[in-house]
Design an enzyme around this catalytic site. Structure first.
Site, PDB file in Angstrom:
ATOM      1  N   SER A  67      23.761   6.060 -35.248  1.00 59.38           N
ATOM      2  CA  SER A  67      24.162   5.330 -36.449  1.00 59.38           C
ATOM      3  C   SER A  67      22.960   5.133 -37.374  1.00 59.38           C
ATOM      4  CB  SER A  67      24.813   3.998 -36.035  1.00 59.38           C
ATOM      5  OG  SER A  67      25.380   3.348 -37.144  1.00 59.38           O
ATOM      6  N   ASP A  84      30.575   7.720 -36.363  1.00 59.13           N
ATOM      7  CA  ASP A  84      29.427   6.983 -35.840  1.00 59.13           C
ATOM      8  C   ASP A  84      29.264   7.215 -34.339  1.00 59.13           C
ATOM      9  OD1 ASP A  84      27.693   4.971 -34.880  1.00 59.13           O
ATOM     10  OD2 ASP A  84      28.245   3.624 -36.506  1.00 59.13           O
TER      11      ASP A  84
END
Length: 533
Positions: free
Chosen positions: A156, A329
């Site tokens: 992320s 993500d």
């Protein structure tokens, strides 16, 4: 003679209370302060092989990644201190040796004048010795983390940081500035307030990364950052075919972003590497075998892929080898990338090294495990109503799942057991208190460094204060393995500096490639201009 009766007193009766107290105290670790391996000191000052791997991993956590960068900035400060200290020691030792040799030279010269025979070549060796030792000066703000780490893995926004520090070879100060700017552009304006609908626009992140790439590009004139590839040399990677990446060949710091892609048979993260990795026949069977190769994606596409948090940003859809792939993500799979990094290490260094020289894991704040899936009691008479208790328990479970999505402490516990502690090659730095209830997109206006009503100022100030407090606190036996965060930070810095200096002393093509000499275009020789007669 008086006799003490205290030593003859019967032991206190064993009760449930003091038994519980004894068991609780036995779960608290003690600080190690001796000059020993258990205290991490002998490990920090030893260098086995200069080219043993130094690895950095960065958790996901949205805006809380700013705390990770604060920790890394503190690390670079300690690195600067150790560089200055060891440089001074080395110069002092060189001058002392030169002084001793000069004294011996004068003594032999005097003896020669008195008629004493001097061994052949002795004088010539002394004459070649010089005491003119030049000490290098290190500028703290110019130190590059990519000169100290071989690999950087991030999930992320941790992937965004790994890309900036590793692939784009930026300083921590530059990254902090970018993080503040991008934070405001990303979270300063919402796209939607409707629950379960994508909250924010992804275009500001794409534009920000493209601008950074364009400003740091050494290969294209007037680069806009839109076409620069994430793998360092995509053509060479293609030419290598399925050949495993050779870590012993000259290379620069490599980076890898963890993401998630939809596949019915895929339960682990998907790795977007700057290096083409294929598993060899000798790769251990017990490691996690992630996807192979290095996907031909642009730098901005990789940062979008790893940071496309569900309900926050739209996932990335891109065509690879004629097929469309969707990326989200990487926190969905592995928010703490240290396990993936260790698995990659064992496959890359099979037969070369048993453990890395250092694997430093940096988190984005410990979560609140006060209830850990169990609802807190609701005060008042309504708290005992069955359907209210049931609703509260379901809500607590949902909140716990969201916490698990952005935390990495379970992976940390597994890593610590694998490394048998944190006093040698594995260490984790993660704020223990102050970020528990901070959301991924916390961006509150407030005071920041003397300025009023700064966008995101309150959030930035909060992260700076709690991170500084964490790095300055004393040993806590509940969270710390053997020493406080400052001790682990200093020892990690010393290890990194000693590894780097050993590599520099070895020199050669491998060292020159690692510091990136080949990444900068050499100025073409300008034609000579004849002077007018």
């Amino acid at each position: 003679m008086e006799h003490s009766t205290s030593s003859l007193a019967p032991p206190a009766p064993l009760t449930a209370a003091n038994l519980h107290s004894s068991r609780s105290s036995s779960r608290i670790r003690r600080a190690e302060t001796s000059d020993s391996d258990k205290a991490g000191r002998t490990w920090a000052r030893e260098v086995d092989d200069p080219w043993d791997a130094c690895i950095l991993t960065l958790d996901g956590g949205g805006i809380r990644g700013y705390s990770s960068l604060m920790i890394l900035k503190a690390l670079m400060h300690e690195i600067w201190i150790w560089e200055e200290r060891l440089e001074k020691e080395e110069c002092d030792d060189s001058e002392a040796r030169a002084s001793r040799k000069d004294s011996g030279s004068h003594l032999r010269e005097g003896r020669r004048r008195e008629g004493e025979v001097v061994a052949p070549g002795a004088l010539e060796e002394d004459e070649m010795t010089t005491s003119d030792t030049k000490r290098k000066a290190f500028v703290e703000e110019e130190l590059l983390p990519c000169h100290y780490f071989d690999f950087m893995y991030g999930t992320s926004t941790g992937g965004l940081i790994a890309t900036m520090l590793g692939r784009l070879r930026m300083t921590t100060t530059e990254c902090l500035e970018v993080y503040r700017t991008v934070g405001n552009e990303l979270f300063g304006r919402r796209k939607s307030n409707i629950p379960l609908v994508t909250k924010y626009y992804h275009e500001p992140l794409e534009k920000a990364v493209q601008d950074i790439v364009g400003s740091r590009c050494h290969e294209h004139e007037n680069c806009d950052g839109k076409e620069d590839m994430h793998p360092f040399d995509i053509e060479e990677s293609a030419a290598m075919g399925l050949t495993p990446f050779d870590v012993d060949k000259p290379r620069v710091c490599q980076s890898c972003c963890l993401t998630a892609t939809h596949d019915q048979n895929l339960s682990e993260a998907y790795l977007l590497r700057t290096y083409p990795h294929y598993y060899s026949e000798n790769a251990p069977n017990w490691i996690t075998r992630y996807n192979e190769g290095a996907e031909p994606l642009k730098i901005w596409e990789v940062t979008r892929a790893t940071s496309a948090a569900p309900f926050y940003f739209k996932m990335l859809e891109v065509e690879i080898d004629g097929q469309y792939r969707s990326f989200k993500d990487g926190g969905i799979r592995e928010n703490n990338p240290s396990g993936a990094a260790l698995s990659e290490f064992h496959s890359l260094y099979e037969g070369r090294a048993e453990n890395p020289a250092l694997l430093l894991s940096v988190g984005t704040g410990r979560p609140d495990h006060t209830h850990d899936g169990f609802a807190a009691a609701w005060p008042g008479p309504f708290g005992n109503i069955p359907f209210i208790r049931t609703a509260l328990e379901k809500r607590a479970v949902l909140q716990n799942l969201l916490i698990k999505y952005t935390e990495g402490e379970k992976q940390h516990a597994q890593m610590r057991e694998h490394a048998r502690g944190e006093h040698t090659w594995y260490k984790r730095l993660n704020v223990t208190d102050g970020l528990q209830d901070m959301s991924l997109d916390d961006w509150v206006k407030g005071d920041w460094h003397g300025e009023k009503d700064v966008p995101g100022g309150a959030s930035l100030t909060r992260m700076e204060k709690v991170t500084e407090a964490y790095l300055a606190r004393d040993f806590d036996g509940i969270f710390d393995s053997y020493g406080p965060p400052s001790t682990m930070l200093q020892q990690a810095a010393e290890k990194l500096v000693r590894q780097r200096r050993a590599r520099e002393q070895e020199g050669g093509e491998r060292w020159e490639t690692f510091i990136g000499k080949h990444l900068h275009k050499k100025e073409e020789d300008k034609p000579e201009v004849e002077l007018a007669s």
